[in-house]
Write a protein that holds these residues in place. Structure first.
Motif, PDB file in Angstrom:
ATOM      1  N   ILE A  63      22.976  38.433 -68.566  1.00  0.00           N
ATOM      2  CA  ILE A  63      22.999  39.066 -69.892  1.00  0.00           C
ATOM      3  C   ILE A  63      21.678  39.757 -70.245  1.00  0.00           C
ATOM      4  N   LEU A  64      20.657  39.524 -69.407  1.00  0.00           N
ATOM      5  CA  LEU A  64      19.421  40.305 -69.532  1.00  0.00           C
ATOM      6  C   LEU A  64      19.750  41.790 -69.454  1.00  0.00           C
ATOM      7  N   TYR A  65      20.665  42.110 -68.546  1.00  0.00           N
ATOM      8  CA  TYR A  65      21.013  43.506 -68.306  1.00  0.00           C
ATOM      9  C   TYR A  65      22.263  43.943 -69.047  1.00  0.00           C
ATOM     10  N   GLU A  66      23.030  42.978 -69.533  1.00  0.00           N
ATOM     11  CA  GLU A  66      24.231  43.309 -70.307  1.00  0.00           C
ATOM     12  C   GLU A  66      24.281  42.454 -71.574  1.00  0.00           C
ATOM     13  N   PRO A  67      23.345  42.719 -72.494  1.00  0.00           N
ATOM     14  CA  PRO A  67      23.258  41.848 -73.675  1.00  0.00           C
ATOM     15  C   PRO A  67      24.540  41.839 -74.522  1.00  0.00           C
ATOM     16  N   GLU A  68      25.360  42.878 -74.375  1.00  0.00           N
ATOM     17  CA  GLU A  68      26.599  42.900 -75.163  1.00  0.00           C
ATOM     18  C   GLU A  68      27.572  41.810 -74.696  1.00  0.00           C
ATOM     19  N   LYS A  69      27.286  41.230 -73.529  1.00  0.00           N
ATOM     20  CA  LYS A  69      28.176  40.190 -72.996  1.00  0.00           C
ATOM     21  C   LYS A  69      27.719  38.779 -73.374  1.00  0.00           C
ATOM     22  N   VAL A  70      26.773  38.675 -74.304  1.00  0.00           N
ATOM     23  CA  VAL A  70      26.135  37.378 -74.539  1.00  0.00           C
ATOM     24  C   VAL A  70      27.128  36.249 -74.832  1.00  0.00           C
ATOM     25  N   TRP A  71      28.173  36.543 -75.597  1.00  0.00           N
ATOM     26  CA  TRP A  71      29.138  35.473 -75.911  1.00  0.00           C
ATOM     27  C   TRP A  71      29.948  35.042 -74.681  1.00  0.00           C
ATOM     28  N   ASP A  72      30.075  35.938 -73.686  1.00  0.00           N
ATOM     29  CA  ASP A  72      30.796  35.568 -72.454  1.00  0.00           C
ATOM     30  C   ASP A  72      30.015  34.538 -71.638  1.00  0.00           C
ATOM     31  N   ALA A  73      28.719  34.427 -71.919  1.00  0.00           N
ATOM     32  CA  ALA A  73      27.880  33.512 -71.143  1.00  0.00           C
ATOM     33  C   ALA A  73      27.793  32.124 -71.792  1.00  0.00           C
ATOM     34  N   VAL A  74      28.546  31.935 -72.883  1.00  0.00           N
ATOM     35  CA  VAL A  74      28.538  30.644 -73.576  1.00  0.00           C
ATOM     36  C   VAL A  74      29.742  29.822 -73.112  1.00  0.00           C
ATOM     37  N   TYR A  75      29.476  28.636 -72.572  1.00  0.00           N
ATOM     38  CA  TYR A  75      30.536  27.813 -71.989  1.00  0.00           C
ATOM     39  C   TYR A  75      30.694  26.496 -72.737  1.00  0.00           C
ATOM     40  N   ASP A  76      31.949  26.000 -72.722  1.00  0.00           N
ATOM     41  CA  ASP A  76      32.240  24.699 -73.336  1.00  0.00           C
ATOM     42  C   ASP A  76      31.792  23.567 -72.412  1.00  0.00           C
ATOM     43  N   VAL A  84      26.959  25.461 -73.635  1.00  0.00           N
ATOM     44  CA  VAL A  84      25.822  25.751 -72.747  1.00  0.00           C
ATOM     45  C   VAL A  84      25.810  27.218 -72.383  1.00  0.00           C
ATOM     46  N   LEU A  85      24.617  27.799 -72.390  1.00  0.00           N
ATOM     47  CA  LEU A  85      24.423  29.123 -71.803  1.00  0.00           C
ATOM     48  C   LEU A  85      23.626  28.870 -70.523  1.00  0.00           C
ATOM     49  N   PRO A  86      24.302  28.936 -69.368  1.00  0.00           N
ATOM     50  CA  PRO A  86      23.679  28.472 -68.127  1.00  0.00           C
ATOM     51  C   PRO A  86      22.669  29.442 -67.532  1.00  0.00           C
ATOM     52  N   SER A  87      21.940  28.911 -66.573  1.00  0.00           N
ATOM     53  CA  SER A  87      20.961  29.698 -65.836  1.00  0.00           C
ATOM     54  C   SER A  87      21.435  29.849 -64.390  1.00  0.00           C
ATOM     55  N   THR A  88      20.665  30.559 -63.602  1.00  0.00           N
ATOM     56  CA  THR A  88      20.919  30.673 -62.166  1.00  0.00           C
ATOM     57  C   THR A  88      19.590  30.954 -61.491  1.00  0.00           C
TER      58      THR A  88
END
Ligand code: ADP
Ligand code: MG
Length: 255
Positions: A63-76, A84-88
């Motif tokens: 989401i660094l490169y696609e900040p509009e996707k920020v909610w897609d990176a939030v997981y139950d 959680v918003l995970p890392s890699t």
């Protein structure tokens, strides 16, 4: 707006991730809507809550490169009030890639601003460094929580962290406050632990938590099950301690 707590100490192995995961879980069982953002490329906070980097599409790096996707990176997670918003491991590159970007310290601030309205608490688990990702976390947060292990060199490096904290407050984020220091992996039978505890309390008379996180085997086992210790064994001393810490955090207004 959420209270945003950054869990930082540039020393490795002091209990940052363990504290971020279990404090987040404890706040969630107290029915506070909580989001844990994993800011460490090691992704231990993500896997510690059962979110494995290889099995999710989005993460903090993407989401660094696609900040509009920020909610897609939030997981139950298994706890209804905890996301959680995970890392890699890709996040390693962020420290370098952000260097020549304008407003390089503000990336995470925007993420937190976007997500913050939906939560009571956002916790940020930092890597063991004072690099750009940690700087981003300090710029995004309202409160700093510092885990300290009661060992001989516990206070070494804290001076550097507090210097960075003051600099961030002056230059980038006047809204950042010291929430407190929490002592981790404490063993009351150990004379050195008891001595260092007294030193830390002297050093931070107003900013230490009364709750001591004990060294507890259930705490160290829980991550291999993808669970917080609250999920894994709520009756353990470790779970009890993190619930106590959460109560203190709820009562404490940082100054
Ligand atoms: P950091 O994120 O600061 O590098 P971690 O939270 O990963 O530190 O903790 C380092 C190690 O210590 C991990 O193996 C973790 O399981 C263990 N640990 C942390 N807190 C406790 C505790 N209260 N009791 C037992 N083991 C702990
Ligand atoms: Mg860690």
């Amino acid at each position: 707006m959420a209270r945003c707590i950054v869990v930082a100490n540039q020393k490795g192995g002091v209990g940052k991730t363990t504290t971020a995961v279990n404090l987040a879980a404890a706040l969630a069982v107290m029915e506070k809507k909580t989001l844990l953002i994993d800011c460490d490329p090691q992704a231990n906070a993500s896997s510690g809550l059962g979110i494995y980097p290889e099995s999710v599409a989005e993460n903090l790096y993407s989401i660094l490169y696609e900040p509009e996707k920020v909610w897609d990176a939030v997981y139950d997670t298994s706890l209804p009030y905890l996301n959680v918003l995970p890392s890699t491991s890709d996040l390693v590159a962020a420290d370098i890639e952000l260097v020549d970007k304008q407003g390089r310290e503000n990336f995470l601030r925007k993420v937190v601003a976007e997500l913050g309205e939906k939560y009571d608490f956002i916790l940020l688990d930092c890597p063991p460094s004072l690099g750009l990702v940690t700087l981003n976390a300090l710029c995004a947060a309202t409160e700093l929580l510092v885990p300290l292990q009661c060992e001989y060199y516990a206070l070494e490096g804290v001076a550097q962290l507090l210097k960075t904290f003051e600099l961030v407050r002056k230059r980038f984020n006047t809204g950042l406050h010291l929430l407190g220091v929490v002592m981790t992996m404490y063993d009351g039978r150990n004379k050195l632990n008891r001595h260092v505890k007294r030193e830390i309390r002297k050093c931070f008379p107003k900013h230490h938590f009364e709750t001591l996180i004990p060294r507890n085997v259930r705490v160290s086992e829980a991550p291999s099950h993808g669970q917080s210790v609250i999920d894994y064994d709520v009756k353990s001393k470790g779970a009890e301690a993190y619930l106590g810490l959460a109560k203190e955090v709820l009562c404490r207004v940082p100054v």
